[in-house]
Write a protein that holds these residues in place. Structure first.
Motif, PDB file in Angstrom:
ATOM      1  N   LYS A  66       0.859  -1.188   0.000  1.00 41.55           N
ATOM      2  CA  LYS A  66       0.000   0.000   0.000  1.00 41.55           C
ATOM      3  C   LYS A  66       0.887   1.226   0.000  1.00 41.55           C
ATOM      4  CE  LYS A  66      -4.168  -1.652   2.135  1.00 41.55           C
ATOM      5  NZ  LYS A  66      -5.256  -1.260   2.984  1.00 41.55           N
ATOM      6  N   SER A 144      -1.657  -1.225  -4.126  1.00 42.82           N
ATOM      7  CA  SER A 144      -2.824  -0.338  -4.040  1.00 42.82           C
ATOM      8  C   SER A 144      -2.345   1.035  -3.608  1.00 42.82           C
ATOM      9  CB  SER A 144      -3.873  -0.881  -3.067  1.00 42.82           C
ATOM     10  OG  SER A 144      -3.369  -0.933  -1.760  1.00 42.82           O
ATOM     11  N   TYR A 146      -3.307   5.086  -2.257  1.00 41.82           N
ATOM     12  CA  TYR A 146      -4.286   5.827  -1.460  1.00 41.82           C
ATOM     13  C   TYR A 146      -3.907   7.300  -1.409  1.00 41.82           C
ATOM     14  CZ  TYR A 146      -0.796   5.386   2.272  1.00 41.82           C
ATOM     15  OH  TYR A 146       0.360   5.425   3.011  1.00 41.82           O
TER      16      TYR A 146
END
Length: 153
Positions: A66, A144, A146
């Motif tokens: 992440k 991912s 963010y």
């Protein structure tokens, strides 16, 4: 889902990146390998070991990374440097769709072992296909992204 049959012979891949001035290292084991090695008796052996699942089918089982959108590169390194490697990727929206296996991937830019993360999607499935004189191994992982900004009231 890493290989366990011959994993002691197959190099591992490391991914390095920095978030908030903190260095992070992630170890990724191979999900597929075709490898020649010397066994404990000095005999050459050739083994093909694989996780029979395509990375688009096992996203939930892949190593997850992440990162904030501001992180644009991941540094790739191996416990034993390959003679060559290439990086394929799929947007996460292709996960689970068989038609995307061999047609809708793209090659990622890698400069001096820095994998450049594509812009756009919030997540990508990556496959690093590495080659050595002893054989080849594939390393699959999921990235991912963010947002790091907060809304001021």
């Amino acid at each position: 889902m890493p290989i366990t049959i011959i994993s002691k012979y197959i190099p591992v891949m490391y991914i390095y990146y920095i978030i908030d001035d903190k260095p992070i290292t992630v170890c990724v084991e191979g999900n597929y390998a075709s490898w020649k090695y010397m066994d404990e008796h000095g005999m050459e052996s050739h083994t093909i070991a694989e996780n029979l699942s395509h990375p688009l089918d096992i996203v939930d089982l892949l190593t997850k990374i992440k990162i904030p959108y501001s992180v644009r590169t991941l540094k790739l390194s191996f416990s034993f440097r390959p003679t060559s490697y290439k990086v394929l990727y799929w947007p996460e929206c292709y996960a689970g769709i068989r038609e995307n296996y061999y047609t809708n991937y793209k090659y990622s830019d890698v400069m001096k072992d820095n994998l450049i993360i594509p812009l756009g999607e919030s997540g990508y499935i990556f496959q690093v296909q590495a080659t050595w004189p002893q054989g080849e191994a594939y390393y699959d992982f999921y990235v991912s992204k963010y947002n790091t900004y907060s809304i001021m009231v």
